[in-house]
Enzyme design. Structure first.
Site, PDB file in Angstrom:
ATOM      1  N   GLY A  67      10.337  26.894 -20.306  1.00 33.94           N
ATOM      2  CA  GLY A  67      10.902  26.864 -19.467  1.00 33.94           C
ATOM      3  C   GLY A  67      11.415  28.372 -20.499  1.00 33.94           C
ATOM      4  O   GLY A  67      12.350  29.495 -19.969  1.00 33.94           O
ATOM      5  N   HIS A 137      16.268  39.594  -0.028  1.00 31.85           N
ATOM      6  CA  HIS A 137      15.769  40.173   0.200  1.00 31.85           C
ATOM      7  C   HIS A 137      15.651  41.930  -0.741  1.00 31.85           C
ATOM      8  O   HIS A 137      17.040  41.942  -1.109  1.00 31.85           O
ATOM      9  CB  HIS A 137      16.036  40.785   1.606  1.00 31.85           C
ATOM     10  CG  HIS A 137      17.306  41.525   1.637  1.00 31.85           C
ATOM     11  ND1 HIS A 137      17.992  42.690   1.715  1.00 31.85           N
ATOM     12  CD2 HIS A 137      18.546  40.896   2.143  1.00 31.85           C
ATOM     13  CE1 HIS A 137      19.232  42.746   1.504  1.00 31.85           C
ATOM     14  NE2 HIS A 137      19.691  42.700   1.614  1.00 31.85           N
TER      15      HIS A 137
END
Ligand SMILES: CC(C)(COP(=O)(O)OP(=O)(O)OC[C@H]1O[C@@H](n2cnc3c(N)ncnc32)[C@H](O)[C@@H]1OP(=O)(O)O)[C@@H](O)C(=O)NCCC(=O)NCCS
Length: 213
Positions: A67, A137
């Site tokens: 990570g 988006h």
């Protein structure tokens, strides 16, 4: 036909989560680490090999189950152009129009269970989208970013390379032609709400998120 084994760099908890994604896509796994003797018992997942074995595996598939953005970058750069790092996508992730193809085109991307992408999202190489994160988006995610579990990126957000968005953090939307920018290598604390652009190389926490001195 049996799918090829995926060799995962790392032996920690996130490496096991990457193994889950590989298993969900019908791949067997093995792990690579500098010091197999120090690794936890992973025999329920696959064998643990020394990283030096990479030289004999050059046609295989690889993933980086680490990570930490800086460590992931070091490993990716060490093997740039020599090893194949396909995007790994959990079957329960979902995508808007054309978006799965955009993610699949980027090396080293890890998409965990429950992640939702809408559309027209640019995804950087070796970025991680952890459990149930959502990406709106027109978002731009740079290389080596890490979106932690349950974080939500609204539309028109731009994460520069190496950004970490903590668990359950929310990032408000930018505008067409004026993305909300989070500067390179900045960390957004868990549960924070980002309402305006953030400087690079900083830690932001709280609601609204402010740079920690
Ligand atoms: C923001 C963060 C990086 C700070 O880590 P740190 O530098 O070790 O900070 P500390 O734990 O020493 O805390 C320092 C101060 O910040 C506060 N703080 C830490 N994290 C915070 C957060 N997410 N929101 C609000 N305040 C926070 C602490 O309460 C402490 O305040 P104090 O000085 O008034 O006591 C870390 O707490 C964090 O949120 N990491 C993200 C974790 C995550 O998402 N993990 C995903 C795993 S998959």
């Amino acid at each position: 036909m049996t799918k090829p084994t995926i060799y995962i760099f790392g032996t920690s908890g996130f490496a096991r989560e990457v193994a889950d994604i590989a298993h969900a896509n019908d791949h067997a796994v093995a792990f690579l680490t500098n010091d197999p003797a120090q690794a936890e018992d992973l025999s329920d997942f696959g064998e643990v090999l020394p990283e030096s074995e990479v030289d004999s595996l050059s046609d295989a598939l690889f993933a980086i189950g680490i990570g930490d953005n800086g460590v992931r970058r070091k490993i990716a750069e060490r093997y740039a152009g020599t090893l194949q790092f396909p995007a790994l996508i959990h079957p329960s992730a979902s995508f808007g129009v054309g978006q799965r193809e955009r993610v699949e085109a980027m090396p080293g991307v890890i998409v965990c269970a429950g992640v939702r992408f809408t559309n027209r999202i640019a995804v950087g190489a070796f970025s991680i989208f952890n459990l149930n994160a959502t990406v709106g988006h027109d978002v731009i995610v740079g290389d080596y970013c890490n979106i932690a579990p349950g974080a939500n990126l609204s539309g028109y957000v731009h994460l520069h390379p190496g950004v970490w968005v903590g668990t359950g953090a929310a990032v408000n939307q930018g505008q067409p032609g004026a993305h909300l920018e989070i500067g390179a290598n900045t960390m957004i604390g868990s549960g924070s709400v980002v309402v305006k652009s953030c400087d690079p190389d900083s830690i932001y926490v709280g609601i609204p998120a402010k740079a920690r001195g």
